[in-house]
Design a protein around this motif. Structure first.
Motif, short mmCIF file in Angstrom:
data_model
loop_
_atom_site.label_atom_id
_atom_site.label_comp_id
_atom_site.label_asym_id
_atom_site.label_seq_id
_atom_site.Cartn_x
_atom_site.Cartn_y
_atom_site.Cartn_z
N ASP A 27 0.76 -1.12 -0.10
CA ASP A 27 0.01 0.03 -0.11
C ASP A 27 0.85 1.17 -0.14
O ASP A 27 0.32 2.32 0.04
N TRP A 28 2.18 1.04 0.01
CA TRP A 28 3.11 2.06 0.00
C TRP A 28 3.25 3.16 1.23
O TRP A 28 3.77 4.23 0.97
N SER A 29 2.60 2.65 2.42
CA SER A 29 2.66 3.30 3.51
C SER A 29 4.23 3.31 4.00
O SER A 29 4.93 2.43 3.53
N LEU A 30 4.41 4.39 4.98
CA LEU A 30 5.78 4.37 5.52
C LEU A 30 5.65 4.48 7.07
O LEU A 30 5.16 5.04 7.66
N GLY A 31 6.48 3.37 7.62
CA GLY A 31 6.46 3.40 9.14
C GLY A 31 7.79 4.05 9.70
O GLY A 31 8.78 3.68 8.77
N LEU A 32 7.93 4.78 10.59
CA LEU A 32 9.06 5.29 10.88
C LEU A 32 9.18 5.43 12.66
O LEU A 32 8.56 5.83 13.17
N LYS A 33 10.27 4.84 13.07
CA LYS A 33 10.40 4.84 14.54
C LYS A 33 11.32 6.29 14.74
O LYS A 33 12.43 6.48 14.11
N MET A 34 10.68 7.14 15.53
CA MET A 34 11.02 8.39 15.63
C MET A 34 12.38 8.76 16.21
O MET A 34 12.48 8.40 17.33
N GLN A 35 13.03 9.61 15.84
CA GLN A 35 14.06 10.55 16.56
C GLN A 35 13.89 11.74 16.36
O GLN A 35 13.19 12.22 15.60
N LEU A 36 14.43 12.68 17.38
CA LEU A 36 14.43 13.98 17.32
C LEU A 36 14.47 14.79 16.04
O LEU A 36 13.75 15.53 15.45
N ALA A 37 15.77 14.15 15.48
CA ALA A 37 16.20 14.67 14.15
C ALA A 37 15.32 14.74 13.03
O ALA A 37 15.32 15.04 11.58
N ASP A 38 14.33 13.55 13.02
CA ASP A 38 13.17 13.36 12.07
C ASP A 38 12.24 14.28 11.90
O ASP A 38 11.40 14.15 11.10
N GLN A 39 12.27 15.15 12.96
CA GLN A 39 11.08 16.29 12.54
C GLN A 39 11.41 17.04 11.51
O GLN A 39 12.38 17.29 11.06
N GLY A 40 10.08 17.19 10.62
CA GLY A 40 10.07 17.88 9.38
C GLY A 40 9.11 17.59 8.62
O GLY A 40 7.92 17.30 9.09
N LEU A 41 9.14 17.74 7.38
CA LEU A 41 8.05 17.44 6.06
C LEU A 41 8.17 16.35 5.43
O LEU A 41 9.41 15.92 4.78
N TYR A 42 7.27 15.32 5.21
CA TYR A 42 7.34 14.23 4.61
C TYR A 42 6.26 14.24 3.69
O TYR A 42 5.14 14.73 3.73
N ARG A 43 6.47 13.74 2.35
CA ARG A 43 5.41 13.46 1.32
C ARG A 43 5.69 12.07 0.47
O ARG A 43 6.82 11.79 0.22
#
Length: 255
Positions: free
Chosen positions: A95-111
């Protein structure tokens, strides 16, 4: 740095609400808030293609260049993942979804962007917040008649709100209790015996909350003074006795 008068208080009870409320957070619009160490799931499109190229892109700020986190050729068996994301990203090829285990540096914009869409993909803003650490409570006094200052200190995470209670009830509206420093400090003016009880400080932010309680017992200042006087008399008597013995001992040897 705190003065010598500050006393770290033993915690009687601590309640923690987990920052990861579910196995995967998902955006409710153009914005999603998540906690460090938790997983966010960016959804795929309503319809997927059987050919072509798909990218998940990231940029820290609106005017920054895009960085390709995942590159997927639809006919290929595996996606290409940017090395710094490799152990934290799961791309679902169905389904092209994206799972991300977060770090502080991951903050921002995704598309998500299909190759043919060029720059038309919709950006989702990710805000990553640190869960709050266990609060520490300090007080400067417990004497009747004094101004007691209690500090609710959190060393990790940004606190959005502080809430104080006494005996599990909100503090009464009174000039006797005052709050300062964004409500992180509680002042009890001219403390009396009735101020003894269980005080709690609850801290919250968008991803977690934490609460710590302590028992405060107000001591009678006059009793403290009396005890001090008694001990002063005792010490003086002991010193006097020692001096007399030393003098007597000296006179004995002189004979």
């Amino acid at each position: 740095m705190r003065s010598a008068g500050w006393v770290p208080v033993a915690l009687l009870s601590v309640g923690i609400v987990s920052a990861c409320q579910s196995t995967g957070l998902a955006p409710t619009g153009d914005r999603v808030v998540g906690a460090v160490g938790c997983t966010v799931v960016f959804p795929g499109p309503e319809h997927i293609d059987t050919t072509g190229v798909v990218r998940w892109e990231y940029k820290q700020n609106e005017n920054d260049p895009e960085l390709t986190v995942v590159l997927y050729y639809v006919a290929s068996p595996n996606p290409e993942i940017l090395p710094e994301y490799k152990d934290r990203v799961v791309f679902n090829m169905s389904d092209w979804s994206l799972g991300l285990k977060m770090q502080l540096a991951d903050q921002g914009l995704y598309r998500l962007r299909r190759e043919e869409e060029e720059k038309s993909g919709k950006w989702i803003k990710l805000e990553v917040i640190e869960p709050l650490s266990k609060p520490e409570l300090f007080r400067n006094s417990s004497l009747a008649g004094s101004t007691i200052e209690m500090v609710c200190n959190v060393t990790v995470g940004r606190v959005d709100s502080y809430q104080w209670k006494k005996d599990h009830k909100p503090l009464p509206r009174s000039d006797h209790y005052q709050l300062s420093w964004n409500n992180s400090v509680l002042l009890i003016l001219n403390a009396i015996q009735a101020d003894s009880g269980c005080y709690s400080c609850k801290v919250t932010n968008e991803v977690s909350e934490n609460e710590t309680s302590l028992e405060l017992t107000i001591s009678d200042s006059s009793a403290v003074v009396s005890n001090g006087v008694i001990w002063g008399v005792v010490i003086t008597a002991v010193i006097t006795a020692v001096i007399i013995l030393v003098i007597a001992d000296g006179n004995l040897y002189s004979e």
